[in-house]
Design a protein around this motif. Sequence first.
Motif, mmCIF file in Angstrom:
data_model
loop_
_atom_site.group_PDB
_atom_site.id
_atom_site.type_symbol
_atom_site.label_atom_id
_atom_site.label_comp_id
_atom_site.label_asym_id
_atom_site.label_seq_id
_atom_site.Cartn_x
_atom_site.Cartn_y
_atom_site.Cartn_z
ATOM 1 N N CYS A 1 36.442 40.564 43.018
ATOM 2 C CA CYS A 1 37.565 40.644 42.080
ATOM 3 C C CYS A 1 37.086 40.431 40.654
ATOM 4 N N SER A 2 36.218 39.453 40.462
ATOM 5 C CA SER A 2 35.670 39.192 39.128
ATOM 6 C C SER A 2 34.836 40.372 38.647
ATOM 7 N N ARG B 1 33.720 44.909 35.226
ATOM 8 C CA ARG B 1 32.984 46.178 35.186
ATOM 9 C C ARG B 1 33.761 47.381 35.711
ATOM 10 N N GLY B 2 34.944 47.150 36.254
ATOM 11 C CA GLY B 2 35.705 48.237 36.847
ATOM 12 C C GLY B 2 36.436 49.067 35.800
ATOM 13 N N PRO B 3 37.078 50.137 36.255
ATOM 14 C CA PRO B 3 37.861 50.945 35.331
ATOM 15 C C PRO B 3 39.032 50.128 34.764
ATOM 16 N N ILE C 1 43.951 44.278 35.304
ATOM 17 C CA ILE C 1 45.004 43.279 35.549
ATOM 18 C C ILE C 1 45.090 42.906 37.035
ATOM 19 N N PRO C 2 45.137 43.877 37.960
ATOM 20 C CA PRO C 2 45.161 43.463 39.373
ATOM 21 C C PRO C 2 43.923 42.654 39.773
ATOM 22 N N ALA C 3 42.756 43.041 39.271
ATOM 23 C CA ALA C 3 41.525 42.314 39.609
ATOM 24 C C ALA C 3 41.568 40.897 39.045
ATOM 25 N N CYS C 4 42.083 40.728 37.836
ATOM 26 C CA CYS C 4 42.196 39.388 37.249
ATOM 27 C C CYS C 4 43.165 38.521 38.045
ATOM 28 N N LEU C 5 44.290 39.092 38.449
ATOM 29 C CA LEU C 5 45.269 38.330 39.235
ATOM 30 C C LEU C 5 44.680 37.903 40.577
ATOM 31 N N SER D 1 29.714 41.059 28.294
ATOM 32 C CA SER D 1 30.015 41.478 29.669
ATOM 33 C C SER D 1 28.827 41.226 30.598
ATOM 34 N N THR D 2 27.627 41.306 30.080
ATOM 35 C CA THR D 2 26.439 40.981 30.868
ATOM 36 C C THR D 2 26.348 39.471 31.074
ATOM 37 N N ALA D 3 26.595 38.699 30.030
ATOM 38 C CA ALA D 3 26.536 37.239 30.122
ATOM 39 C C ALA D 3 27.563 36.699 31.110
ATOM 40 N N LEU D 4 28.690 37.367 31.223
ATOM 41 C CA LEU D 4 29.735 36.907 32.129
ATOM 42 C C LEU D 4 29.393 37.141 33.602
#
Length: 145
Positions: free
Chosen positions: A36-37, A42-44, A49-53, A112-115
């Motif tokens: 999910c993270s 990295r997703g489209p 929002i769904p992935a964050c939820l 985004s790489t650091a995350l």
Amino acid sequence: MVGILIGGAVSDRWRRTRIAGRLYAMAMSMALTVPCSYLALRGPDVTFIPACLLNMFFISWYHGPMAATIDDLAPPGMAATAQGLVIFFMHAVGTSLGIYSVGLLADSYRLSTALMLPLVAIIFAAVAMMRSTGRFVTHMEGATT
């Protein structure tokens, strides 16, 4: 809040049939958090929002089982102290060093790489949780005899 309640319910159910059921629930929480993270980072755009939820839902599963496991392991009369120590060290070491480490990486690479670093930490935590189940079972069986 929903993730905490459901994670607690899942871990309690698994605990009825397996001594390490709560640890399995925590490991599953972390394992389900990773995709999910990754998708959120990295997703489209449509999946953000769904992935964050889902990420927040799954990462919060561990709160209830962690507290219950600490209570299981703490000596009688020391559960609150044990809870305080775990929370202190979790934030003093994990949160503070994590923020610092991500910041350092972000200075040299893209944010985004650091995350991705916290994702690696979550993977290690899930593996450590699964590896600890044997010792946990041994300890709990010894405590009940």
